[in-house]
Design a protein around this motif. Structure first.
Motif, PDB file in Angstrom:
ATOM      1  N   ILE A  58      59.642 -23.772 -21.485  1.00  0.00           N
ATOM      2  CA  ILE A  58      60.560 -24.194 -22.290  1.00  0.00           C
ATOM      3  C   ILE A  58      61.845 -24.554 -21.780  1.00  0.00           C
ATOM      4  O   ILE A  58      62.521 -23.737 -21.286  1.00  0.00           O
ATOM      5  CB  ILE A  58      60.734 -23.166 -23.471  1.00  0.00           C
ATOM      6  N   HIS A  59      62.247 -26.001 -21.611  1.00  0.00           N
ATOM      7  CA  HIS A  59      63.519 -26.495 -21.059  1.00  0.00           C
ATOM      8  C   HIS A  59      64.499 -26.381 -22.082  1.00  0.00           C
ATOM      9  O   HIS A  59      65.852 -25.949 -21.716  1.00  0.00           O
ATOM     10  CB  HIS A  59      63.373 -27.814 -20.508  1.00  0.00           C
ATOM     11  N   TYR A  60      64.080 -26.662 -23.420  1.00  0.00           N
ATOM     12  CA  TYR A  60      65.066 -26.565 -24.494  1.00  0.00           C
ATOM     13  C   TYR A  60      64.237 -26.613 -25.750  1.00  0.00           C
ATOM     14  O   TYR A  60      62.974 -26.808 -25.806  1.00  0.00           O
ATOM     15  CB  TYR A  60      66.236 -27.702 -24.735  1.00  0.00           C
ATOM     16  N   GLY A  61      64.814 -26.255 -27.042  1.00  0.00           N
ATOM     17  CA  GLY A  61      63.906 -25.851 -28.153  1.00  0.00           C
ATOM     18  C   GLY A  61      63.058 -24.758 -28.244  1.00  0.00           C
ATOM     19  O   GLY A  61      63.656 -23.620 -27.454  1.00  0.00           O
ATOM     20  N   TYR A  62      62.120 -24.929 -28.740  1.00  0.00           N
ATOM     21  CA  TYR A  62      61.209 -23.614 -28.936  1.00  0.00           C
ATOM     22  C   TYR A  62      59.766 -23.411 -28.467  1.00  0.00           C
ATOM     23  O   TYR A  62      59.238 -22.633 -28.518  1.00  0.00           O
ATOM     24  CB  TYR A  62      61.357 -23.048 -30.276  1.00  0.00           C
ATOM     25  N   ASP A  63      59.175 -24.677 -27.917  1.00  0.00           N
ATOM     26  CA  ASP A  63      57.805 -24.949 -27.444  1.00  0.00           C
ATOM     27  C   ASP A  63      57.767 -25.896 -26.362  1.00  0.00           C
ATOM     28  O   ASP A  63      58.550 -26.466 -26.015  1.00  0.00           O
ATOM     29  CB  ASP A  63      56.987 -25.119 -28.738  1.00  0.00           C
ATOM     30  N   ASN A  64      56.484 -25.651 -25.670  1.00  0.00           N
ATOM     31  CA  ASN A  64      56.106 -26.487 -24.527  1.00  0.00           C
ATOM     32  C   ASN A  64      54.709 -26.429 -24.297  1.00  0.00           C
ATOM     33  O   ASN A  64      54.036 -25.336 -24.790  1.00  0.00           O
ATOM     34  CB  ASN A  64      56.843 -26.534 -23.272  1.00  0.00           C
ATOM     35  N   TYR A  65      53.945 -27.203 -23.359  1.00  0.00           N
ATOM     36  CA  TYR A  65      52.921 -27.032 -22.940  1.00  0.00           C
ATOM     37  C   TYR A  65      52.681 -27.473 -21.493  1.00  0.00           C
ATOM     38  O   TYR A  65      53.569 -28.044 -21.016  1.00  0.00           O
ATOM     39  CB  TYR A  65      51.765 -27.741 -23.700  1.00  0.00           C
ATOM     40  N   SER A  66      51.612 -27.091 -20.563  1.00  0.00           N
ATOM     41  CA  SER A  66      51.480 -27.327 -19.426  1.00  0.00           C
ATOM     42  C   SER A  66      50.500 -28.330 -19.169  1.00  0.00           C
ATOM     43  O   SER A  66      50.063 -28.872 -19.874  1.00  0.00           O
ATOM     44  CB  SER A  66      50.832 -26.009 -18.842  1.00  0.00           C
ATOM     45  N   ASN A  67      50.444 -28.624 -17.895  1.00  0.00           N
ATOM     46  CA  ASN A  67      49.629 -29.617 -17.361  1.00  0.00           C
ATOM     47  C   ASN A  67      48.022 -28.846 -17.247  1.00  0.00           C
ATOM     48  O   ASN A  67      48.048 -27.928 -17.778  1.00  0.00           O
ATOM     49  CB  ASN A  67      49.856 -30.366 -15.992  1.00  0.00           C
ATOM     50  N   MET A  68      46.971 -29.751 -17.365  1.00  0.00           N
ATOM     51  CA  MET A  68      45.612 -29.220 -17.496  1.00  0.00           C
ATOM     52  C   MET A  68      45.274 -28.597 -16.086  1.00  0.00           C
ATOM     53  O   MET A  68      45.401 -28.999 -15.129  1.00  0.00           O
ATOM     54  CB  MET A  68      44.647 -30.312 -17.727  1.00  0.00           C
ATOM     55  N   LEU A  69      43.999 -27.999 -16.367  1.00  0.00           N
ATOM     56  CA  LEU A  69      43.173 -27.537 -15.070  1.00  0.00           C
ATOM     57  C   LEU A  69      41.845 -27.801 -15.480  1.00  0.00           C
ATOM     58  O   LEU A  69      41.285 -27.825 -16.684  1.00  0.00           O
ATOM     59  CB  LEU A  69      43.373 -26.142 -14.988  1.00  0.00           C
ATOM     60  N   ASN A  70      41.166 -28.274 -14.573  1.00  0.00           N
ATOM     61  CA  ASN A  70      39.333 -28.435 -14.625  1.00  0.00           C
ATOM     62  C   ASN A  70      38.783 -27.192 -15.140  1.00  0.00           C
ATOM     63  O   ASN A  70      38.772 -26.223 -14.698  1.00  0.00           O
ATOM     64  CB  ASN A  70      39.008 -28.917 -13.399  1.00  0.00           C
ATOM     65  N   ALA A  71      38.271 -27.441 -16.343  1.00  0.00           N
ATOM     66  CA  ALA A  71      37.462 -26.421 -16.908  1.00  0.00           C
ATOM     67  C   ALA A  71      35.876 -26.608 -17.261  1.00  0.00           C
ATOM     68  O   ALA A  71      35.093 -26.352 -18.076  1.00  0.00           O
ATOM     69  CB  ALA A  71      37.859 -26.018 -18.277  1.00  0.00           C
ATOM     70  N   SER A  72      35.280 -27.570 -16.250  1.00  0.00           N
ATOM     71  CA  SER A  72      33.949 -27.974 -16.424  1.00  0.00           C
ATOM     72  C   SER A  72      32.826 -27.091 -15.936  1.00  0.00           C
ATOM     73  O   SER A  72      31.768 -27.104 -16.231  1.00  0.00           O
ATOM     74  CB  SER A  72      33.801 -29.355 -15.613  1.00  0.00           C
ATOM     75  N   ASP A  73      33.664 -26.068 -14.867  1.00  0.00           N
ATOM     76  CA  ASP A  73      32.379 -25.359 -14.283  1.00  0.00           C
ATOM     77  C   ASP A  73      32.375 -23.737 -15.121  1.00  0.00           C
ATOM     78  O   ASP A  73      33.589 -23.234 -15.058  1.00  0.00           O
ATOM     79  CB  ASP A  73      33.127 -24.886 -12.873  1.00  0.00           C
ATOM     80  N   PRO A  74      31.399 -23.539 -15.603  1.00  0.00           N
ATOM     81  CA  PRO A  74      31.182 -22.344 -16.680  1.00  0.00           C
ATOM     82  C   PRO A  74      31.326 -21.107 -16.041  1.00  0.00           C
ATOM     83  O   PRO A  74      31.669 -20.010 -16.651  1.00  0.00           O
ATOM     84  CB  PRO A  74      29.939 -22.345 -17.125  1.00  0.00           C
ATOM     85  N   THR A  75      31.390 -20.980 -14.579  1.00  0.00           N
ATOM     86  CA  THR A  75      31.446 -19.750 -13.794  1.00  0.00           C
ATOM     87  C   THR A  75      33.040 -19.485 -13.346  1.00  0.00           C
ATOM     88  O   THR A  75      33.460 -18.347 -13.007  1.00  0.00           O
ATOM     89  CB  THR A  75      30.949 -19.970 -12.512  1.00  0.00           C
ATOM     90  N   ILE A  76      33.953 -20.587 -13.633  1.00  0.00           N
ATOM     91  CA  ILE A  76      35.509 -20.399 -13.515  1.00  0.00           C
ATOM     92  C   ILE A  76      36.016 -19.699 -14.745  1.00  0.00           C
ATOM     93  O   ILE A  76      35.957 -20.303 -15.976  1.00  0.00           O
ATOM     94  CB  ILE A  76      36.079 -21.746 -13.087  1.00  0.00           C
ATOM     95  N   GLY A  77      36.774 -18.672 -14.943  1.00  0.00           N
ATOM     96  CA  GLY A  77      37.556 -18.086 -15.889  1.00  0.00           C
ATOM     97  C   GLY A  77      38.935 -18.520 -15.870  1.00  0.00           C
ATOM     98  O   GLY A  77      39.321 -18.719 -15.084  1.00  0.00           O
ATOM     99  N   PHE A  78      39.361 -18.290 -17.250  1.00  0.00           N
ATOM    100  CA  PHE A  78      40.673 -18.675 -17.229  1.00  0.00           C
ATOM    101  C   PHE A  78      41.649 -17.511 -18.299  1.00  0.00           C
ATOM    102  O   PHE A  78      41.174 -16.820 -19.071  1.00  0.00           O
ATOM    103  CB  PHE A  78      40.916 -19.923 -18.315  1.00  0.00           C
ATOM    104  N   HIS A  79      42.693 -17.161 -17.606  1.00  0.00           N
ATOM    105  CA  HIS A  79      43.714 -16.384 -18.289  1.00  0.00           C
ATOM    106  C   HIS A  79      45.150 -16.995 -18.558  1.00  0.00           C
ATOM    107  O   HIS A  79      45.458 -17.691 -17.815  1.00  0.00           O
ATOM    108  CB  HIS A  79      43.483 -14.954 -17.866  1.00  0.00           C
ATOM    109  N   LEU A  80      45.820 -16.399 -19.477  1.00  0.00           N
ATOM    110  CA  LEU A  80      47.362 -16.692 -19.461  1.00  0.00           C
ATOM    111  C   LEU A  80      48.286 -15.498 -19.149  1.00  0.00           C
ATOM    112  O   LEU A  80      47.774 -14.419 -19.373  1.00  0.00           O
ATOM    113  CB  LEU A  80      47.641 -16.806 -20.960  1.00  0.00           C
ATOM    114  N   CYS A  81      49.466 -15.913 -18.800  1.00  0.00           N
ATOM    115  CA  CYS A  81      50.466 -14.902 -18.401  1.00  0.00           C
ATOM    116  C   CYS A  81      51.539 -15.447 -18.911  1.00  0.00           C
ATOM    117  O   CYS A  81      52.026 -16.652 -18.830  1.00  0.00           O
ATOM    118  CB  CYS A  81      50.741 -14.561 -17.022  1.00  0.00           C
TER     119      CYS A  81
END
Length: 366
Positions: free
Chosen positions: A277-300
């Protein structure tokens, strides 16, 4: 010692080459190590190694973070970036298998860069420095002469950029005072008066899978069918795992926060993207490839109340197929104020729909 920097790839376009050389000059002029640069900008050392060595053009969000962190000519640097991202021959995006492992910005685990031995200097990731068997007179070292010439050229570029900034400041000093029309509440509240011209959003997505890796979900059209697969709360901040089934890509989003709060999406190969968040109260990131079902994703996520990381989610397409998760934005966050630095809160990429209880046990925004 060897040359101060690795040679940039020969296939790199001229605008991208100029941008990489200017990033190197700014880093050297600021006297920052790779770890210090990562700490100041909240982007990993591995990402800065790719950008500084011309393996990939730096992202717009990382460029903004650098401009805010060090003394440099932001307008001239953005102009270089615009030419680099629109020039043919831009460095190809690496595959998920080639992506470096994610590295924390600070802490004991980040003392040794990925790919470097415990006794190797940290800057070897960027500079490629190698020991020589014996000292040689400086006038017999072609590499030293070339490095000196490159340093002189870099200093001339830096002086030129500072002169441009100084000239711009002098011109700003003679601008006439603002009129009532420019200082009225209506004028300052107008998006056209406070933000640059809006970039076009394609009617249909322009990328898929690996082609979406490290790209903006909004301006590739991937936000149109975005779904929230996981949410969690840190204090009053809500972080989201977002996914586009059409684009087969995932990204992080954050809302209810304040400037400098951020959420990071990390896949099981170690690749990552950050929503700061640069200013205001929200933002989003760029994407990661999620086509491989064996690759997991988590947030920090990070904010003054503390830090939190979620559990990994695998096979995002199967999660969507087995769970009736609605498409589209959630209700706007409570209160009023400006949106994130890149998009308003009601855009599907930054105001994600909260996941139902079947998709996650985390709390959802009110």
């Amino acid at each position: 010692m060897g040359s101060a920097w690795k040679n940039l790839p020969e296939e790199l376009s001229e605008p991208a080459r100029q941008l990489a050389e200017e990033l190197r000059t700014i880093k050297d002029a600021a006297g920052l190590s790779l770890s210090e640069l990562a700490s100041r900008t909240h982007y990993s050392r591995a990402s800065w190694e790719r950008w500084l060595n011309g393996k990939r053009v730096v992202t717009e969000q990382a460029l903004d973070a650098l401009i805010a962190a060090v003394d440099c000519d932001g307008s001239a640097l953005r102009a270089l970036w615009e030419r680099a991202v629109t020039a043919p021959g831009e460095p190809a995006e690496p595959s998920a298998q080639d992506a470096p492992a994610a590295e924390p910005v600070s802490g004991p685990a980040s003392d040794t860069p990925v790919g470097a031995s415990a006794g190797e200097p940290e800057e070897a990731l960027v500079t490629g420095q190698t020991p020589e068997p014996a000292p040689v007179a400086w006038w017999r070292r072609p590499a030293t002469l070339l490095a000196g010439a490159a340093l002189l050229a870099a200093l001339l570029v830096l002086v030129g950029l500072r002169a441009v900034r100084h000239d711009g400041q002098q011109r700003a000093a003679v601008v006439p005072p603002p009129t009532a029309a420019t200082t009225s509440p209506v004028a300052t509240a107008s998006p056209a008066a406070t933000t640059p011209a809006a970039r076009p959003i394609p009617a249909t997505p322009t990328c898929q899978a690996i082609g979406c890796d490290h790209k903006d979900p909004k301006y590739t059209g991937c936000g149109k069918d975005a779904r929230t697969l996981h949410t969690d709360v840190i204090g009053k901040v809500v972080i989201y795992l977002r996914y586009s089934q059409t684009c087969q890509a995932a990204w992080a989003a954050i809302t209810e926060g304040e400037p400098n709060d951020f959420a990071t999406i990390i896949d099981s190969t170690g690749d990552s993207e950050q929503a700061l968040i640069h200013y205001g109260y929200d933002n989003y990131s760029n994407m990661l490839n999620a086509s491989d079902p064996t690759i997991g994703f988590h947030l920090c996520g990070h904010q003054p109340a503390g830090d939190l990381c979620t559990s990994e989610v695998f096979d995002l397409a199967a999660v969507v197929a087995s769970t009736p998760i609605p498409i589209g934005p959630a209700s706007p966050p409570p209160g009023t104020g400006a949106g994130a630095a890149t998009t308003p809160a009601t855009d599907p990429t930054t105001a994600p729909a909260p996941a139902p209880a079947a998709a996650t046990d985390a709390p959802t925004p009110s």
